[in-house]
Design a protein around this motif. Structure first.
Motif, PDB file in Angstrom:
ATOM      1  N   ALA A 103      15.937 -49.955  -4.271  1.00 34.60           N
ATOM      2  CA  ALA A 103      16.631 -48.738  -4.714  1.00 34.60           C
ATOM      3  C   ALA A 103      17.437 -49.022  -5.980  1.00 34.60           C
ATOM      4  O   ALA A 103      17.452 -48.209  -6.916  1.00 34.60           O
ATOM      5  N   ILE A 104      18.074 -50.172  -6.032  1.00 35.86           N
ATOM      6  CA  ILE A 104      18.820 -50.561  -7.241  1.00 35.86           C
ATOM      7  C   ILE A 104      17.864 -50.698  -8.418  1.00 35.86           C
ATOM      8  O   ILE A 104      18.157 -50.229  -9.527  1.00 35.86           O
ATOM      9  N   THR A 105      16.714 -51.330  -8.200  1.00 31.46           N
ATOM     10  CA  THR A 105      15.705 -51.462  -9.256  1.00 31.46           C
ATOM     11  C   THR A 105      15.249 -50.098  -9.747  1.00 31.46           C
ATOM     12  O   THR A 105      15.150 -49.854 -10.951  1.00 31.46           O
ATOM     13  N   PHE A 106      14.986 -49.204  -8.811  1.00 28.34           N
ATOM     14  CA  PHE A 106      14.520 -47.859  -9.127  1.00 28.34           C
ATOM     15  C   PHE A 106      15.526 -47.130 -10.029  1.00 28.34           C
ATOM     16  O   PHE A 106      15.178 -46.632 -11.102  1.00 28.34           O
ATOM     17  N   TYR A 107      16.784 -47.092  -9.603  1.00 25.29           N
ATOM     18  CA  TYR A 107      17.778 -46.349 -10.372  1.00 25.29           C
ATOM     19  C   TYR A 107      18.138 -47.036 -11.690  1.00 25.29           C
ATOM     20  O   TYR A 107      18.329 -46.373 -12.701  1.00 25.29           O
ATOM     21  N   LEU A 108      18.215 -48.367 -11.686  1.00 24.08           N
ATOM     22  CA  LEU A 108      18.479 -49.074 -12.945  1.00 24.08           C
ATOM     23  C   LEU A 108      17.378 -48.829 -13.965  1.00 24.08           C
ATOM     24  O   LEU A 108      17.650 -48.636 -15.153  1.00 24.08           O
ATOM     25  N   TYR A 109      16.150 -48.832 -13.500  1.00 26.22           N
ATOM     26  CA  TYR A 109      15.014 -48.581 -14.397  1.00 26.22           C
ATOM     27  C   TYR A 109      15.153 -47.210 -15.060  1.00 26.22           C
ATOM     28  O   TYR A 109      15.085 -47.092 -16.280  1.00 26.22           O
ATOM     29  N   PHE A 110      15.348 -46.177 -14.265  1.00 29.23           N
ATOM     30  CA  PHE A 110      15.430 -44.828 -14.817  1.00 29.23           C
ATOM     31  C   PHE A 110      16.672 -44.644 -15.693  1.00 29.23           C
ATOM     32  O   PHE A 110      16.593 -44.052 -16.769  1.00 29.23           O
ATOM     33  N   VAL A 111      17.811 -45.138 -15.252  1.00 24.33           N
ATOM     34  CA  VAL A 111      19.044 -44.954 -16.023  1.00 24.33           C
ATOM     35  C   VAL A 111      18.985 -45.707 -17.344  1.00 24.33           C
ATOM     36  O   VAL A 111      19.253 -45.134 -18.416  1.00 24.33           O
ATOM     37  N   LEU A 112      18.638 -46.982 -17.308  1.00 21.03           N
ATOM     38  CA  LEU A 112      18.648 -47.787 -18.538  1.00 21.03           C
ATOM     39  C   LEU A 112      17.565 -47.361 -19.521  1.00 21.03           C
ATOM     40  O   LEU A 112      17.810 -47.272 -20.728  1.00 21.03           O
ATOM     41  N   MET A 113      16.370 -47.094 -19.031  1.00 20.24           N
ATOM     42  CA  MET A 113      15.297 -46.663 -19.929  1.00 20.24           C
ATOM     43  C   MET A 113      15.615 -45.307 -20.556  1.00 20.24           C
ATOM     44  O   MET A 113      15.391 -45.099 -21.754  1.00 20.24           O
ATOM     45  N   THR A 114      16.144 -44.386 -19.758  1.00 16.91           N
ATOM     46  CA  THR A 114      16.455 -43.061 -20.292  1.00 16.91           C
ATOM     47  C   THR A 114      17.603 -43.137 -21.284  1.00 16.91           C
ATOM     48  O   THR A 114      17.574 -42.479 -22.323  1.00 16.91           O
ATOM     49  N   LYS A 115      18.616 -43.944 -20.998  1.00 20.39           N
ATOM     50  CA  LYS A 115      19.760 -44.036 -21.908  1.00 20.39           C
ATOM     51  C   LYS A 115      19.379 -44.710 -23.228  1.00 20.39           C
ATOM     52  O   LYS A 115      19.689 -44.216 -24.306  1.00 20.39           O
ATOM     53  N   PHE A 116      18.709 -45.851 -23.156  1.00 23.92           N
ATOM     54  CA  PHE A 116      18.458 -46.626 -24.371  1.00 23.92           C
ATOM     55  C   PHE A 116      17.229 -46.172 -25.157  1.00 23.92           C
ATOM     56  O   PHE A 116      17.180 -46.338 -26.370  1.00 23.92           O
ATOM     57  N   PHE A 117      16.239 -45.601 -24.489  1.00 20.29           N
ATOM     58  CA  PHE A 117      15.023 -45.191 -25.185  1.00 20.29           C
ATOM     59  C   PHE A 117      14.764 -43.696 -25.132  1.00 20.29           C
ATOM     60  O   PHE A 117      13.879 -43.194 -25.813  1.00 20.29           O
ATOM     61  N   GLY A 118      15.480 -42.980 -24.272  1.00 19.50           N
ATOM     62  CA  GLY A 118      15.252 -41.550 -24.119  1.00 19.50           C
ATOM     63  C   GLY A 118      13.986 -41.260 -23.333  1.00 19.50           C
ATOM     64  O   GLY A 118      13.583 -40.111 -23.190  1.00 19.50           O
ATOM     65  N   GLN A 119      13.354 -42.295 -22.819  1.00 18.94           N
ATOM     66  CA  GLN A 119      12.113 -42.142 -22.068  1.00 18.94           C
ATOM     67  C   GLN A 119      11.839 -43.413 -21.278  1.00 18.94           C
ATOM     68  O   GLN A 119      12.258 -44.501 -21.653  1.00 18.94           O
ATOM     69  N   THR A 120      11.136 -43.244 -20.190  1.00 14.25           N
ATOM     70  CA  THR A 120      10.690 -44.379 -19.392  1.00 14.25           C
ATOM     71  C   THR A 120       9.313 -44.806 -19.895  1.00 14.25           C
ATOM     72  O   THR A 120       8.754 -44.168 -20.788  1.00 14.25           O
ATOM     73  N   LEU A 121       8.779 -45.866 -19.324  1.00 13.16           N
ATOM     74  CA  LEU A 121       7.452 -46.320 -19.767  1.00 13.16           C
ATOM     75  C   LEU A 121       6.387 -45.260 -19.504  1.00 13.16           C
ATOM     76  O   LEU A 121       5.481 -45.062 -20.316  1.00 13.16           O
ATOM     77  N   GLY A 122       6.490 -44.576 -18.380  1.00  5.46           N
ATOM     78  CA  GLY A 122       5.542 -43.507 -18.087  1.00  5.46           C
ATOM     79  C   GLY A 122       5.616 -42.387 -19.111  1.00  5.46           C
ATOM     80  O   GLY A 122       4.595 -41.845 -19.550  1.00  5.46           O
ATOM     81  N   LYS A 123       6.823 -42.036 -19.512  1.00  4.39           N
ATOM     82  CA  LYS A 123       7.000 -40.998 -20.537  1.00  4.39           C
ATOM     83  C   LYS A 123       6.502 -41.497 -21.894  1.00  4.39           C
ATOM     84  O   LYS A 123       5.965 -40.723 -22.679  1.00  4.39           O
ATOM     85  N   MET A 124       6.696 -42.782 -22.176  1.00  2.82           N
ATOM     86  CA  MET A 124       6.192 -43.336 -23.431  1.00  2.82           C
ATOM     87  C   MET A 124       4.671 -43.236 -23.501  1.00  2.82           C
ATOM     88  O   MET A 124       4.110 -42.876 -24.540  1.00  2.82           O
ATOM     89  N   VAL A 125       4.015 -43.574 -22.403  1.00  3.16           N
ATOM     90  CA  VAL A 125       2.550 -43.538 -22.366  1.00  3.16           C
ATOM     91  C   VAL A 125       2.042 -42.122 -22.635  1.00  3.16           C
ATOM     92  O   VAL A 125       1.079 -41.919 -23.382  1.00  3.16           O
ATOM     93  N   LEU A 126       2.715 -41.139 -22.062  1.00  2.00           N
ATOM     94  CA  LEU A 126       2.268 -39.751 -22.208  1.00  2.00           C
ATOM     95  C   LEU A 126       2.916 -39.022 -23.382  1.00  2.00           C
ATOM     96  O   LEU A 126       2.600 -37.864 -23.644  1.00  2.00           O
ATOM     97  N   GLY A 127       3.807 -39.702 -24.096  1.00  2.00           N
ATOM     98  CA  GLY A 127       4.394 -39.126 -25.298  1.00  2.00           C
ATOM     99  C   GLY A 127       5.402 -38.025 -25.034  1.00  2.00           C
ATOM    100  O   GLY A 127       5.405 -37.025 -25.738  1.00  2.00           O
TER     101      GLY A 127
END
Length: 177
Positions: A92-116
Protein backbone atom coordinates in the motif's frame (compact mmCIF):
# COMPACT_ATOMS: atom_id res chain seq x y z
CA UNK A 1 29.50 42.25 -58.68
CA UNK A 2 32.61 42.59 -56.61
CA UNK A 3 33.84 40.28 -53.89
CA UNK A 4 32.64 42.44 -50.96
CA UNK A 5 29.10 42.66 -52.33
CA UNK A 6 29.04 38.91 -52.78
CA UNK A 7 29.85 38.22 -49.11
CA UNK A 8 27.60 40.89 -47.67
CA UNK A 9 24.47 39.55 -46.11
CA UNK A 10 21.31 41.12 -47.25
CA UNK A 11 19.45 42.69 -44.37
CA UNK A 12 15.78 41.81 -44.35
CA UNK A 13 13.34 44.64 -44.58
CA UNK A 14 11.88 45.70 -41.30
CA UNK A 15 8.16 45.54 -41.38
CA UNK A 16 6.06 47.94 -39.38
CA UNK A 17 2.98 46.04 -38.29
CA UNK A 18 1.86 48.42 -35.57
CA UNK A 19 -0.83 49.86 -37.78
CA UNK A 20 -2.26 46.37 -38.26
CA UNK A 21 -2.57 45.64 -34.54
CA UNK A 22 -5.98 46.12 -33.04
CA UNK A 23 -5.22 47.73 -29.69
CA UNK A 24 -8.88 47.80 -28.72
CA UNK A 25 -9.26 44.00 -28.69
CA UNK A 26 -7.95 41.54 -26.12
CA UNK A 27 -4.19 41.54 -25.42
CA UNK A 28 -2.00 39.19 -27.42
CA UNK A 29 -1.13 37.14 -24.31
CA UNK A 30 -4.82 36.48 -23.65
CA UNK A 31 -5.38 35.52 -27.28
CA UNK A 32 -2.48 33.05 -27.15
CA UNK A 33 -3.77 31.51 -23.92
CA UNK A 34 -7.28 31.21 -25.31
CA UNK A 35 -5.89 29.67 -28.51
CA UNK A 36 -4.00 27.00 -26.55
CA UNK A 37 -6.99 26.29 -24.35
CA UNK A 38 -9.06 25.55 -27.44
CA UNK A 39 -6.60 22.82 -28.41
CA UNK A 40 -6.84 20.92 -25.11
CA UNK A 41 -8.30 17.46 -25.35
CA UNK A 42 -9.41 15.73 -22.19
CA UNK A 43 -8.48 12.11 -21.59
CA UNK A 44 -11.59 9.98 -21.46
CA UNK A 45 -12.49 6.99 -19.36
CA UNK A 46 -10.77 4.34 -21.47
CA UNK A 47 -7.47 6.20 -21.83
CA UNK A 48 -7.35 6.66 -18.08
CA UNK A 49 -8.43 3.07 -17.44
CA UNK A 50 -5.62 1.60 -19.58
CA UNK A 51 -3.10 3.99 -18.02
CA UNK A 52 -4.19 2.72 -14.59
CA UNK A 53 -3.82 -0.91 -15.72
CA UNK A 54 -0.26 -0.16 -16.90
CA UNK A 55 0.44 1.52 -13.55
CA UNK A 56 -0.83 -1.54 -11.66
CA UNK A 57 1.56 -3.71 -13.69
CA UNK A 58 4.44 -1.35 -12.81
CA UNK A 59 3.52 -1.29 -9.12
CA UNK A 60 3.13 -5.09 -9.05
CA UNK A 61 6.56 -5.41 -10.63
CA UNK A 62 8.10 -3.07 -8.05
CA UNK A 63 6.51 -5.09 -5.27
CA UNK A 64 7.78 -8.38 -6.66
CA UNK A 65 11.28 -7.07 -7.43
CA UNK A 66 11.87 -5.03 -4.25
CA UNK A 67 9.34 -5.59 -1.48
CA UNK A 68 8.97 -9.39 -1.46
CA UNK A 69 12.74 -10.08 -1.62
CA UNK A 70 13.29 -7.66 1.28
CA UNK A 71 10.71 -9.53 3.36
CA UNK A 72 12.33 -12.85 2.44
CA UNK A 73 15.84 -11.56 3.25
CA UNK A 74 14.72 -10.26 6.64
CA UNK A 75 12.79 -13.49 7.28
CA UNK A 76 9.58 -11.57 7.98
CA UNK A 77 6.41 -13.54 7.51
CA UNK A 78 4.57 -11.42 4.93
CA UNK A 79 1.14 -12.85 5.71
CA UNK A 80 1.11 -12.89 9.52
CA UNK A 81 -2.23 -11.08 9.78
CA UNK A 82 -4.94 -11.30 7.13
CA UNK A 83 -5.90 -7.62 6.72
CA UNK A 84 -2.97 -5.63 8.02
CA UNK A 85 -0.11 -7.94 7.27
CA UNK A 86 3.33 -6.40 6.79
CA UNK A 87 3.28 -7.15 3.05
CA UNK A 88 -0.12 -5.48 2.64
CA UNK A 89 1.11 -2.34 4.40
CA UNK A 90 4.34 -2.29 2.37
CA UNK A 91 2.53 -2.70 -0.95
CA UNK A 92 0.00 0.00 0.00
CA UNK A 93 2.89 2.36 0.77
CA UNK A 94 4.46 1.50 -2.60
CA UNK A 95 1.15 2.10 -4.36
CA UNK A 96 0.54 5.53 -2.85
CA UNK A 97 4.18 6.67 -3.06
CA UNK A 98 4.24 5.75 -6.74
CA UNK A 99 1.13 7.76 -7.57
CA UNK A 100 1.97 10.75 -5.35
CA UNK A 101 5.62 11.13 -6.37
CA UNK A 102 5.10 10.48 -10.08
CA UNK A 103 2.13 12.85 -10.26
CA UNK A 104 3.90 15.60 -8.31
CA UNK A 105 7.27 15.49 -10.07
CA UNK A 106 6.21 14.51 -13.60
CA UNK A 107 2.50 15.34 -13.73
CA UNK A 108 1.93 11.79 -14.92
CA UNK A 109 2.61 8.20 -13.99
CA UNK A 110 4.34 5.72 -16.28
CA UNK A 111 0.98 4.50 -17.55
CA UNK A 112 -0.04 8.06 -18.39
CA UNK A 113 3.33 8.65 -20.07
CA UNK A 114 2.84 5.61 -22.30
CA UNK A 115 -0.61 6.82 -23.37
CA UNK A 116 0.37 10.48 -23.58
CA UNK A 117 -1.86 11.95 -20.88
CA UNK A 118 -1.05 14.35 -18.05
CA UNK A 119 -2.68 15.53 -14.82
CA UNK A 120 -3.04 19.30 -14.58
CA UNK A 121 -4.50 21.65 -12.03
CA UNK A 122 -7.50 23.67 -13.11
CA UNK A 123 -6.66 26.46 -10.63
CA UNK A 124 -2.85 26.82 -10.49
CA UNK A 125 -0.13 26.68 -13.08
CA UNK A 126 1.42 23.56 -11.55
CA UNK A 127 0.36 20.82 -9.18
CA UNK A 128 1.02 21.56 -5.51
CA UNK A 129 1.78 18.99 -2.83
CA UNK A 130 -1.61 19.65 -1.24
CA UNK A 131 -3.43 19.10 -4.52
CA UNK A 132 -1.55 15.88 -5.30
CA UNK A 133 -1.91 14.44 -1.79
CA UNK A 134 -5.61 15.28 -1.67
CA UNK A 135 -6.18 13.82 -5.16
CA UNK A 136 -4.28 10.61 -4.54
CA UNK A 137 -5.31 9.83 -0.95
CA UNK A 138 -8.70 11.30 -0.15
CA UNK A 139 -10.03 11.66 -3.67
CA UNK A 140 -9.10 8.13 -4.72
CA UNK A 141 -10.51 6.68 -1.50
CA UNK A 142 -13.84 8.38 -2.18
CA UNK A 143 -13.82 7.35 -5.85
CA UNK A 144 -12.99 3.72 -4.99
CA UNK A 145 -15.68 3.41 -2.36
CA UNK A 146 -18.27 4.74 -4.77
CA UNK A 147 -17.51 3.33 -8.21
CA UNK A 148 -19.54 6.18 -9.66
CA UNK A 149 -16.55 8.41 -8.87
CA UNK A 150 -14.65 6.86 -11.76
CA UNK A 151 -17.63 6.43 -14.05
CA UNK A 152 -18.22 10.20 -13.99
CA UNK A 153 -15.23 10.55 -16.32
CA UNK A 154 -17.34 9.25 -19.17
CA UNK A 155 -20.12 11.79 -18.65
CA UNK A 156 -18.62 15.11 -17.51
CA UNK A 157 -17.50 17.66 -20.12
CA UNK A 158 -13.93 17.93 -18.74
CA UNK A 159 -13.75 14.15 -18.24
CA UNK A 160 -13.17 14.52 -14.49
CA UNK A 161 -13.64 11.81 -11.91
CA UNK A 162 -14.88 12.55 -8.41
CA UNK A 163 -11.28 12.75 -7.18
CA UNK A 164 -10.52 15.30 -9.93
CA UNK A 165 -13.54 17.42 -8.99
CA UNK A 166 -12.55 17.49 -5.32
CA UNK A 167 -8.92 18.36 -6.04
CA UNK A 168 -9.52 20.77 -8.96
CA UNK A 169 -7.56 18.70 -11.45
CA UNK A 170 -8.21 17.15 -14.83
CA UNK A 171 -6.33 14.84 -17.19
CA UNK A 172 -5.37 16.08 -20.67
CA UNK A 173 -4.04 14.39 -23.76
CA UNK A 174 -0.50 15.65 -24.36
CA UNK A 175 -0.49 15.08 -28.07
CA UNK A 176 -3.22 14.81 -30.63
CA UNK A 177 -4.08 11.19 -31.38
Amino acid sequence: MNKEDFYKEEQPEKLDLTDQLDTESEPIKDRIVSETKKEQYYAGFWMRFWAYIIDLIVIGSIDRILIKPIFNALDISPYALPNFSPITIATAITFYLYFVLMTKFFGQTLGKMVLGVRVISTKQSELTWGTVLFREFIGRFISKTTIIGYLLVGFLPKKQGLHDLFSDTTVLLERNR
